[in-house]
Design a protein around this motif. Structure first.
Motif, PDB file in Angstrom:
ATOM      1  N   GLY A 191       1.237   4.081  -2.946  1.00  0.00           N
ATOM      2  CA  GLY A 191       1.025   5.493  -2.640  1.00  0.00           C
ATOM      3  C   GLY A 191       2.141   6.356  -3.193  1.00  0.00           C
ATOM      4  N   ARG A 192       3.388   5.880  -3.071  1.00  0.00           N
ATOM      5  CA  ARG A 192       4.520   6.633  -3.625  1.00  0.00           C
ATOM      6  C   ARG A 192       4.456   6.672  -5.151  1.00  0.00           C
ATOM      7  NH1 ARG A 192       7.134   4.166   0.836  1.00  0.00           N
ATOM      8  NH2 ARG A 192       7.861   2.401  -0.393  1.00  0.00           N
ATOM      9  N   THR A 201      -2.190   8.374  -0.616  1.00  0.00           N
ATOM     10  CA  THR A 201      -2.098   6.917  -0.510  1.00  0.00           C
ATOM     11  C   THR A 201      -3.485   6.291  -0.467  1.00  0.00           C
ATOM     12  OG1 THR A 201       0.045   7.020   0.606  1.00  0.00           O
ATOM     13  CG2 THR A 201      -1.237   5.018   0.924  1.00  0.00           C
ATOM     14  N   ARG A 220       0.571  13.025   1.892  1.00  0.00           N
ATOM     15  CA  ARG A 220       0.869  11.658   1.464  1.00  0.00           C
ATOM     16  C   ARG A 220      -0.182  10.655   1.942  1.00  0.00           C
ATOM     17  NH1 ARG A 220       5.338   9.306  -0.447  1.00  0.00           N
ATOM     18  NH2 ARG A 220       6.641  11.092   0.052  1.00  0.00           N
ATOM     19  N   LYS A 221      -0.653  10.813   3.182  1.00  0.00           N
ATOM     20  CA  LYS A 221      -1.618   9.854   3.713  1.00  0.00           C
ATOM     21  C   LYS A 221      -2.886   9.839   2.871  1.00  0.00           C
ATOM     22  CE  LYS A 221      -3.947   8.525   8.014  1.00  0.00           C
ATOM     23  NZ  LYS A 221      -4.146   8.856   9.463  1.00  0.00           N
ATOM     24  N   ARG A 244       0.828  -1.204   0.000  1.00  0.00           N
ATOM     25  CA  ARG A 244       0.000   0.000   0.000  1.00  0.00           C
ATOM     26  C   ARG A 244       0.863   1.255   0.000  1.00  0.00           C
ATOM     27  NH1 ARG A 244      -2.673   3.499   3.661  1.00  0.00           N
ATOM     28  NH2 ARG A 244      -4.785   4.085   2.978  1.00  0.00           N
ATOM     29  N   ASP A 245       1.913   1.286   0.815  1.00  0.00           N
ATOM     30  CA  ASP A 245       2.781   2.457   0.867  1.00  0.00           C
ATOM     31  C   ASP A 245       3.539   2.643  -0.444  1.00  0.00           C
ATOM     32  OD1 ASP A 245       1.991   3.160   3.395  1.00  0.00           O
ATOM     33  OD2 ASP A 245       3.694   2.223   4.412  1.00  0.00           O
TER      34      ASP A 245
END
Length: 280
Positions: free
Chosen positions: A177-178, A201, A197-198, A173-174
């Protein structure tokens, strides 16, 4: 086998001519179809390059696995090739895809056609969604699907999916997101996105949820044709019970009234100037 030199020249000419893309709806790039030449029957999608050679190689391998997984789960796809094209000493991700008839694209058809025809298209797209999720647990890896109305064409009653980037397989998931930030076509998103970012993501979460992908399809249809919204909601509830019983409780609960987009995603689209009204 794709002629890399001919492809590079086609892209160069397109950029030099500042040709019009076939769509401005994309978050990652603006696909184009050459008017003539060896790729005139194809859509070309050029993405941002990365300085990390290992990340590019991983991306290429993931895309190959994702296309294979989509085909294995019965998702109809046009012929799709991913390659890393040499350009000015760097490798740039490019997808070359067999062009679908413009008249078959689901989004404009949903906007223009009558209730019965739009429900038939919803059924065709829903069958692809159900087929994917009912088979997806065979893969021992994180895998998702983004079956939005704008990612389908309907050809002879069959929904054909054509959006394979980013490849929604293997990435955490992270990491995904990036990727949403790294590959964004919009410089503003790459600058502002890290500050949120949260939330960026979180954009992907629907793509990894079986009930939410169905709800997302129905929500988009309701926003495109609000006059038919109750019919689309009724179809979605019945479809979930009929074709996706494992997820029917969650899906049906979210289709009691018109589903709404998260406010932060609506805000991002406005910030980036991404066209999409009225389903934005």
């Amino acid at each position: 086998m794709i002629d890399h030199a001919a492809l590079a020249e086609t892209i160069r000419r397109h950029e030099a001519a500042q040709g019009q893309p076939i769509s401005r709806l994309g978050y990652f790039c603006a696909p184009f179809r050459p008017a003539k030449g060896p790729f005139s029957e194809h859509v070309i999608k050029v993405y941002r390059g990365l300085p990390d050679a290992g990340a590019l190689d991983r991306l290429a391998a993931a895309h190959e696995d994702y296309v294979a997984a989509l085909r294995e789960t019965g998702v109809p796809l046009p012929e799709t090739t991913f390659l890393l094209l040499e350009s000015e000493g760097a490798r740039v991700p490019v997808i070359v895809q067999e062009a679908l008839p413009e008249a078959s694209l689901m989004r404009p058809r949903m906007q223009a056609e009558g209730l019965e025809a739009t429900l038939e298209m919803m059924e065709a797209a829903g069958q692809v969604i159900a087929r994917f999720w009912n088979a997806a647990d065979r893969f021992d890896t994180r895998i998702g699907f983004h079956p939005s109305i704008r990612n389908f064409a309907v050809v002879d009653g069959t929904a054909v999916f054509y959006d394979t980037f980013p490849p929604l397989i293997h990435y955490s998931r992270d990491e995904m997101g990036r990727m949403l930030l790294l590959f964004s076509e919009k410089r503003l998103m790459r600058l502002v996105g890290p500050l949120m970012r949260k939330r960026v993501t979180g954009i992907q979460d629907e793509w990894y949820s079986a009930p939410e992908t169905l709800v997302g399809l129905v929500g988009s249809a309701c926003r495109l044709r609000p006059e038919h919204g109750e019919h689309y909601l009724a179809w979605g509830r019945a479809f979930a019970a009929r074709e996706m019983p494992r997820w029917q409780d969650e899906a049906i609960a979210d289709m009691q009234e018109m589903p709404r987009l998260p406010g932060y995603w609506t805000g991002f689209r406005k910030l980036l100037g991404l066209q999409g009204a009225p389903n934005a």
